[in-house]
Motif scaffolding. Structure first.
Motif, PDB file in Angstrom:
ATOM      1  N   HIS A  32       0.824  -1.210   0.000  1.00 16.29           N
ATOM      2  CA  HIS A  32       0.000   0.000   0.000  1.00 16.29           C
ATOM      3  C   HIS A  32       0.858   1.259   0.000  1.00 16.29           C
ATOM      4  O   HIS A  32       0.518   2.246  -0.658  1.00 16.29           O
ATOM      5  CB  HIS A  32      -0.925   0.021   1.204  1.00 16.29           C
ATOM      6  CG  HIS A  32      -2.039  -0.968   1.115  1.00 16.29           C
ATOM      7  ND1 HIS A  32      -3.154  -0.888   1.893  1.00 16.29           N
ATOM      8  CD2 HIS A  32      -2.209  -2.066   0.355  1.00 16.29           C
ATOM      9  CE1 HIS A  32      -3.974  -1.891   1.611  1.00 16.29           C
ATOM     10  NE2 HIS A  32      -3.410  -2.619   0.678  1.00 16.29           N
ATOM     11  N   TRP A  33       1.958   1.232   0.758  1.00 14.60           N
ATOM     12  CA  TRP A  33       2.777   2.423   0.911  1.00 14.60           C
ATOM     13  C   TRP A  33       3.508   2.806  -0.376  1.00 14.60           C
ATOM     14  O   TRP A  33       3.563   3.981  -0.733  1.00 14.60           O
ATOM     15  CB  TRP A  33       3.766   2.268   2.054  1.00 14.60           C
ATOM     16  CG  TRP A  33       4.775   3.377   2.093  1.00 14.60           C
ATOM     17  CD1 TRP A  33       6.117   3.273   1.962  1.00 14.60           C
ATOM     18  CD2 TRP A  33       4.506   4.788   2.252  1.00 14.60           C
ATOM     19  NE1 TRP A  33       6.704   4.511   2.026  1.00 14.60           N
ATOM     20  CE2 TRP A  33       5.736   5.463   2.203  1.00 14.60           C
ATOM     21  CE3 TRP A  33       3.345   5.532   2.408  1.00 14.60           C
ATOM     22  CZ2 TRP A  33       5.841   6.840   2.320  1.00 14.60           C
ATOM     23  CZ3 TRP A  33       3.453   6.911   2.517  1.00 14.60           C
ATOM     24  CH2 TRP A  33       4.688   7.546   2.481  1.00 14.60           C
ATOM     25  N   PHE A  67      -7.318   0.457  -2.842  1.00 16.67           N
ATOM     26  CA  PHE A  67      -7.078  -0.728  -2.019  1.00 16.67           C
ATOM     27  C   PHE A  67      -8.281  -1.178  -1.199  1.00 16.67           C
ATOM     28  O   PHE A  67      -8.383  -2.356  -0.863  1.00 16.67           O
ATOM     29  CB  PHE A  67      -5.889  -0.493  -1.089  1.00 16.67           C
ATOM     30  CG  PHE A  67      -4.595  -0.328  -1.822  1.00 16.67           C
ATOM     31  CD1 PHE A  67      -4.019  -1.395  -2.489  1.00 16.67           C
ATOM     32  CD2 PHE A  67      -3.960   0.895  -1.872  1.00 16.67           C
ATOM     33  CE1 PHE A  67      -2.828  -1.249  -3.185  1.00 16.67           C
ATOM     34  CE2 PHE A  67      -2.769   1.057  -2.559  1.00 16.67           C
ATOM     35  CZ  PHE A  67      -2.201  -0.025  -3.218  1.00 16.67           C
ATOM     36  N   LEU A  68      -9.169  -0.250  -0.859  1.00 20.34           N
ATOM     37  CA  LEU A  68     -10.299  -0.605   0.004  1.00 20.34           C
ATOM     38  C   LEU A  68     -11.654  -0.481  -0.682  1.00 20.34           C
ATOM     39  O   LEU A  68     -12.665  -0.863  -0.114  1.00 20.34           O
ATOM     40  CB  LEU A  68     -10.285   0.272   1.272  1.00 20.34           C
ATOM     41  CG  LEU A  68      -9.003   0.229   2.089  1.00 20.34           C
ATOM     42  CD1 LEU A  68      -9.086   1.214   3.249  1.00 20.34           C
ATOM     43  CD2 LEU A  68      -8.732  -1.184   2.599  1.00 20.34           C
ATOM     44  N   GLY A  69     -11.670   0.105  -1.864  1.00 20.53           N
ATOM     45  CA  GLY A  69     -12.925   0.249  -2.594  1.00 20.53           C
ATOM     46  C   GLY A  69     -13.807   1.373  -2.088  1.00 20.53           C
ATOM     47  O   GLY A  69     -15.001   1.407  -2.404  1.00 20.53           O
ATOM     48  N   CYS A  70     -13.235   2.312  -1.314  1.00 23.85           N
ATOM     49  CA  CYS A  70     -14.035   3.435  -0.808  1.00 23.85           C
ATOM     50  C   CYS A  70     -14.511   4.283  -1.981  1.00 23.85           C
ATOM     51  O   CYS A  70     -13.826   4.412  -2.991  1.00 23.85           O
ATOM     52  CB  CYS A  70     -13.207   4.286   0.150  1.00 23.85           C
ATOM     53  SG  CYS A  70     -12.706   3.407   1.639  1.00 23.85           S
ATOM     54  N   ARG A  71     -15.691   4.850  -1.825  1.00 25.05           N
ATOM     55  CA  ARG A  71     -16.280   5.663  -2.882  1.00 25.05           C
ATOM     56  C   ARG A  71     -16.306   7.121  -2.455  1.00 25.05           C
ATOM     57  O   ARG A  71     -16.532   7.435  -1.289  1.00 25.05           O
ATOM     58  CB  ARG A  71     -17.694   5.185  -3.174  1.00 25.05           C
ATOM     59  CG  ARG A  71     -17.705   3.754  -3.674  1.00 25.05           C
ATOM     60  CD  ARG A  71     -19.082   3.212  -3.658  1.00 25.05           C
ATOM     61  NE  ARG A  71     -19.462   2.835  -5.006  1.00 25.05           N
ATOM     62  CZ  ARG A  71     -20.691   2.579  -5.368  1.00 25.05           C
ATOM     63  NH1 ARG A  71     -21.667   2.677  -4.508  1.00 25.05           N
ATOM     64  NH2 ARG A  71     -20.955   2.214  -6.592  1.00 25.05           N
ATOM     65  N   GLU A  85      -2.181   9.164 -12.543  1.00 26.36           N
ATOM     66  CA  GLU A  85      -2.046   8.557 -13.865  1.00 26.36           C
ATOM     67  C   GLU A  85      -0.639   7.999 -14.067  1.00 26.36           C
ATOM     68  O   GLU A  85       0.359   8.673 -13.825  1.00 26.36           O
ATOM     69  CB  GLU A  85      -2.348   9.604 -14.936  1.00 26.36           C
ATOM     70  CG  GLU A  85      -2.465   9.024 -16.322  1.00 26.36           C
ATOM     71  CD  GLU A  85      -2.943  10.050 -17.324  1.00 26.36           C
ATOM     72  OE1 GLU A  85      -2.391  10.056 -18.428  1.00 26.36           O
ATOM     73  OE2 GLU A  85      -3.848  10.839 -16.987  1.00 26.36           O
ATOM     74  N   GLY A  86      -0.586   6.733 -14.468  1.00 25.61           N
ATOM     75  CA  GLY A  86       0.692   6.075 -14.719  1.00 25.61           C
ATOM     76  C   GLY A  86       1.235   5.274 -13.556  1.00 25.61           C
ATOM     77  O   GLY A  86       2.200   4.532 -13.710  1.00 25.61           O
ATOM     78  N   ILE A  87       0.645   5.407 -12.377  1.00 24.63           N
ATOM     79  CA  ILE A  87       1.093   4.618 -11.228  1.00 24.63           C
ATOM     80  C   ILE A  87       0.544   3.204 -11.391  1.00 24.63           C
ATOM     81  O   ILE A  87      -0.662   3.009 -11.568  1.00 24.63           O
ATOM     82  CB  ILE A  87       0.631   5.223  -9.889  1.00 24.63           C
ATOM     83  CG1 ILE A  87       1.263   6.599  -9.678  1.00 24.63           C
ATOM     84  CG2 ILE A  87       0.976   4.285  -8.731  1.00 24.63           C
ATOM     85  CD1 ILE A  87       0.790   7.317  -8.433  1.00 24.63           C
ATOM     86  N   VAL A  88       1.425   2.244 -11.355  1.00 26.05           N
ATOM     87  CA  VAL A  88       1.036   0.845 -11.531  1.00 26.05           C
ATOM     88  C   VAL A  88       0.879   0.209 -10.156  1.00 26.05           C
ATOM     89  O   VAL A  88       1.799   0.237  -9.343  1.00 26.05           O
ATOM     90  CB  VAL A  88       2.098   0.080 -12.351  1.00 26.05           C
ATOM     91  CG1 VAL A  88       1.728  -1.394 -12.455  1.00 26.05           C
ATOM     92  CG2 VAL A  88       2.252   0.703 -13.722  1.00 26.05           C
ATOM     93  N   VAL A  89      -0.301  -0.353  -9.916  1.00 28.76           N
ATOM     94  CA  VAL A  89      -0.570  -1.064  -8.668  1.00 28.76           C
ATOM     95  C   VAL A  89      -0.739  -2.535  -9.015  1.00 28.76           C
ATOM     96  O   VAL A  89      -1.678  -2.899  -9.715  1.00 28.76           O
ATOM     97  CB  VAL A  89      -1.837  -0.525  -7.963  1.00 28.76           C
ATOM     98  CG1 VAL A  89      -2.124  -1.315  -6.702  1.00 28.76           C
ATOM     99  CG2 VAL A  89      -1.692   0.963  -7.674  1.00 28.76           C
TER     100      VAL A  89
END
Length: 108
Positions: A32-33, A67-71, A85-89
């Motif tokens: 996550h970090w 990561f948690l699906g918060c809306r 944009e462009g950050i790969v998780v």
């Protein structure tokens, strides 16, 4: 900024990188970090010191959504998605809404 770009930035900007490391919550896993740190590093230059709390809040909104699906509101999500944009998780969870689940159940 790819993972290698982040590492290069950290090496070249040790003071900023050390500062950003202090923003990690004790509960945040590496999984996550690392993306949240990248989010902060990508955007820290766009925020004055007085706006740092806003950047950290936006990074948490993005991480909580991913990561948690918060809306959140569409406007807020559009903003953080643009900033990320462009950050790969890798292995990001996939969340379904209640309506999607109910529709699938009714189709059986």
């Amino acid at each position: 900024m790819s993972k290698l770009d982040v590492e290069d930035f950290i090496q070249q900007n040790r003071a900023v990188a050390d500062q950003v490391e202090t923003y990690r919550g004790y509960w945040e896993s590496e999984k996550h970090w690392e993306p949240r740190r990248e989010f902060i590093l990508r955007n820290i230059g766009d925020f004055d010191d007085e706006q740092l709390d806003q950047l950290l809040s936006l990074s948490m909104v993005w991480a909580n959504n991913v990561f948690l699906g918060c809306r959140y509101s569409t406007e807020l999500l559009d903003r953080v998605k643009e900033m990320a944009e462009g950050i790969v998780v890798e292995d990001a969870p996939v969340f379904k809404t209640r309506d999607e689940i109910m529709k699938k159940q009714q189709g059986r």
